[in-house]
Design an enzyme around this catalytic site. Structure first.
Site, short mmCIF file in Angstrom:
data_model
loop_
_atom_site.label_atom_id
_atom_site.label_comp_id
_atom_site.label_asym_id
_atom_site.label_seq_id
_atom_site.Cartn_x
_atom_site.Cartn_y
_atom_site.Cartn_z
CB SER A 167 80.93 -11.15 -92.22
OG SER A 167 79.63 -10.65 -92.17
CB THR A 199 78.47 -12.55 -86.04
OG1 THR A 199 79.86 -12.77 -86.16
CG2 THR A 199 77.81 -13.78 -85.46
CB THR A 232 80.33 -15.56 -87.71
OG1 THR A 232 81.07 -14.49 -88.27
CG2 THR A 232 81.26 -16.39 -86.85
NE ARG A 276 89.24 -15.00 -84.20
CZ ARG A 276 88.02 -14.51 -84.25
NH1 ARG A 276 87.13 -15.02 -85.07
NH2 ARG A 276 87.67 -13.50 -83.48
CB THR A 306 77.91 -9.04 -83.50
OG1 THR A 306 78.64 -8.89 -84.72
CG2 THR A 306 77.33 -7.70 -83.10
N GLY A 307 81.02 -8.82 -83.00
CA GLY A 307 82.19 -7.97 -82.81
C GLY A 307 83.42 -8.82 -82.54
C1 SD4 Z 1 84.19 -13.43 -84.39
N1 SD4 Z 1 82.32 -12.37 -83.36
O1 SD4 Z 1 84.54 -14.36 -85.08
C2 SD4 Z 1 82.80 -12.90 -84.59
C3 SD4 Z 1 82.82 -11.95 -85.71
C4 SD4 Z 1 81.83 -10.89 -85.64
O2 SD4 Z 1 81.12 -8.80 -86.11
O3 SD4 Z 1 80.86 -10.90 -84.98
N2 SD4 Z 1 82.00 -9.82 -86.26
O4 SD4 Z 1 84.92 -12.88 -83.57
#
Ligand code: SD4
Length: 330
Positions: A85, A187, A205, A215, A238-239
């Site tokens: 990721s 991330t 990320t 996106r 993150t998220g």
């Molecule tokens: C996103 N925040 O592209 C990043 C992805 C991520 O855990 O952190 N995933 O939205």
């Protein structure tokens, strides 16, 4: 001014009072107040933060800058094809393209960012070049790619065989369920305090797996995925990027610390804000995961996330450890 005060002032200016010259005074100050040496600390998101912290610590422990530490730290994860990721080996978007987002911020509020960058293994270093060698703060898509080439970065295929195979499987029913937690969705955000007491951060990320082409998440957005204020502290996220952007998450965490919140409570309050907005928008909380980590100027740190499953790594004088982020739901 009385004659007596005038006389004393003159003596003082000549360094004659108590037989102490100006030079001596400086020497005394130096002796009694050595330059403050801070204990470095580095924090990063998720389990892979352990290795990334090791890399960052090599720099921090030799009194290197937090900026160099966070760049080198996250590069390790960007280059690892097994981390699916971030960077090389990251899961592609729905069109099969690996598009990378990254940003970096230093103790003087210098910022640099790239979004939707293809074919370049180290978006964080391109972001640093944007910061240091352009009059701008953010480059996207092909412009970011062309800039990277000009700066000597190599064009590489970032889609590994396994990521391609999984993407082709996904194409069969193209179920666009935004996944939570580490398996599909993570991330590396890293924030550090160096021996000079300066803070910096980096965030990188490949974004959400199978996202729409074009996106952009929170990770390259200064204030959302990352924020540093050298007077107060630093935070990274993150998220689900959409939710982090909605509350200008990392900036919010830093501002809450400015108001006196501890790093952990600042992260918790930001997460609560997301939950509140999720409910008022009648969205389902089960499908949303966000985690924040934060550090303040004193080197205290903390974290909070919505659901269990998020962890982060901390390296300080006591060593490198993985800590489970506290969560709102249990
Ligand atoms: C996103 N925040 O592209 C990043 C992805 C991520 O855990 O952190 N995933 O939205």
């Amino acid at each position: 001014m009385s004659n007596r005060r005038n006389f004393i002032k003159k003596l003082g200016a000549l360094g004659l009072l108590l037989g102490t010259s100006k030079l001596d005074l400086n020497a005394q100050t130096k002796h009694t107040k050595p330059a403050r040496v801070h204990q470095p600390v580095v924090l990063s998101t998720w389990r892979f933060g352990i290795e990334a912290n090791n890399e960052a610590w090599k720099i921090l422990s030799r009194n290197g800058t937090a900026l160099d530490a966070v760049e080198q730290g996250v590069k390790l994860v960007e280059a690892d094809p097994n981390e699916r990721s971030v960077g090389y080996g990251g899961r592609p978007d729905r069109d099969g393209k690996v598009t990378l987002d990254a940003c970096i911020m230093d103790h003087q509020a210098n910022i640099g960012s790239v979004a939707g960058l293809e074919y370049i293994k180290h978006p964080i270093s391109v972001a640093r070049k944007v910061m240091e060698e352009t009059p701008h703060v953010m480059l996207v898509g092909n412009g970011a790619f062309q800039f990277a080439l000009e700066k000597g970065f190599k064009k590489e295929n970032l889609l590994t065989a396994i990521s391609e195979k999984e993407w082709k499987e996904w194409l069969k029913d193209t179920n666009y369920q935004m996944p939570i937690n580490i398996e599909n969705h993570d991330t590396i955000g890293m924030i550090a305090l160096d021996a000079n007491g300066n803070l910096s951060g980096a965030c990188t990320t490949s974004g959400m797996a199978y996202k729409m082409h074009g996106r952009v998440g929170d990770s390259p957005i200064i204030g959302a995925g990352l924020y540093v204020d050298n007077e107060i502290g630093a935070a990274t996220a993150t998220g689900h990027g959409e939710e982090v952007i909605r509350i200008a998450g990392s900036h919010l965490v830093v501002e809450l610390m400015r108001q006196g919140y501890s790093p952990e409570n600042a992260c918790k309050e930001a997460v609560q804000r997301i939950i509140k907005l999720t409910k008022s928008r009648k969205k389902e909380l089960e499908n949303i995961q966000v985690g924040f980590i934060a550090i303040n100027k004193q080197g205290e740190y903390g974290s909070y996330c919505i659901h269990p499953g998020f962890n982060f790594a901390v390296y300080d004088q006591t060593g490198n450890q993985l800590i489970d982020g506290k969560s709102i739901t249990k």
